[in-house]
Motif scaffolding. Structure first.
Motif, PDB file in Angstrom:
ATOM      1  N   MET A  68     -23.181  17.917  33.637  1.00 51.57           N
ATOM      2  CA  MET A  68     -22.485  18.222  32.417  1.00 51.57           C
ATOM      3  C   MET A  68     -23.380  19.060  31.500  1.00 51.57           C
ATOM      4  N   VAL A  69     -24.649  18.729  31.450  1.00 52.21           N
ATOM      5  CA  VAL A  69     -25.574  19.459  30.595  1.00 52.21           C
ATOM      6  C   VAL A  69     -25.700  20.898  31.068  1.00 52.21           C
ATOM      7  N   SER A  70     -25.697  21.105  32.374  1.00 51.19           N
ATOM      8  CA  SER A  70     -25.836  22.469  32.880  1.00 51.19           C
ATOM      9  C   SER A  70     -24.628  23.320  32.497  1.00 51.19           C
ATOM     10  N   LYS A  71     -23.444  22.716  32.478  1.00 53.64           N
ATOM     11  CA  LYS A  71     -22.258  23.469  32.074  1.00 53.64           C
ATOM     12  C   LYS A  71     -22.319  23.823  30.590  1.00 53.64           C
ATOM     13  N   ILE A  72     -22.803  22.898  29.786  1.00 51.22           N
ATOM     14  CA  ILE A  72     -22.918  23.170  28.354  1.00 51.22           C
ATOM     15  C   ILE A  72     -23.952  24.256  28.107  1.00 51.22           C
ATOM     16  N   GLU A 118     -11.770  19.391  32.352  1.00 54.53           N
ATOM     17  CA  GLU A 118     -11.956  19.310  33.801  1.00 54.53           C
ATOM     18  C   GLU A 118     -11.973  17.857  34.272  1.00 54.53           C
ATOM     19  N   GLN A 119     -12.662  16.999  33.540  1.00 54.50           N
ATOM     20  CA  GLN A 119     -12.724  15.589  33.923  1.00 54.50           C
ATOM     21  C   GLN A 119     -11.352  14.933  33.860  1.00 54.50           C
ATOM     22  N   TRP A 143     -18.398  22.109  26.257  1.00 50.55           N
ATOM     23  CA  TRP A 143     -18.211  20.654  26.176  1.00 50.55           C
ATOM     24  C   TRP A 143     -16.733  20.317  26.254  1.00 50.55           C
ATOM     25  N   TRP A 144     -15.910  21.091  25.553  1.00 45.65           N
ATOM     26  CA  TRP A 144     -14.468  20.864  25.581  1.00 45.65           C
ATOM     27  C   TRP A 144     -13.914  21.124  26.981  1.00 45.65           C
ATOM     28  N   MET A 145     -14.355  22.211  27.632  1.00 40.48           N
ATOM     29  CA  MET A 145     -13.874  22.526  28.979  1.00 40.48           C
ATOM     30  C   MET A 145     -14.302  21.467  29.991  1.00 40.48           C
ATOM     31  N   THR A 146     -15.491  20.894  29.815  1.00 37.86           N
ATOM     32  CA  THR A 146     -15.939  19.823  30.708  1.00 37.86           C
ATOM     33  C   THR A 146     -15.022  18.611  30.580  1.00 37.86           C
TER      34      THR A 146
END
Length: 95
Positions: free
Chosen positions: A1-5, A54-55, A48-51
């Motif tokens: 998650m951190v990598s996506k942010i 996705e979840q 963060w919103w897109m993660t």
């Protein structure tokens, strides 16, 4: 998650740099350096919103998959017990 942010944060900064490149303005000005963290945080909040989206989609798909698996299992049990796929209402027109 951190990598996506972090990715989306870098994307926000890259978008700003591209905008400045299109406008042919210098990338680093004394008054404009304060805005790079702002664009980075906007990109990070989008990531963060897109993660979260996705979840939620993965969770919804998993629930639907489990429902379909249970439905197929019940159908296989009915067919193994000798019932017809359409139930008792199926009319046969044979020759």
């Amino acid at each position: 998650m951190v990598s996506k942010i972090l990715f989306w944060s870098a994307f926000g900064v890259a978008t700003r740099l591209m905008q400045l490149g299109i406008e042919m303005r210098p990338f680093f000005q004394r008054g404009a350096l304060i805005w790079y963290p702002v664009f980075g945080s906007i990109g990070a909040s989008f990531g963060w919103w897109m993660t979260g989206v996705e979840q939620r989609q993965v969770q919804l798909l998993q629930q639907r998959k489990n429902i379909l698996i249970e439905k197929r299992k019940r159908r296989a049990e009915r067919e193994a017990a000798g019932e017809e796929p359409g139930g008792a209402l199926t009319a046969h027109t044979g020759s």
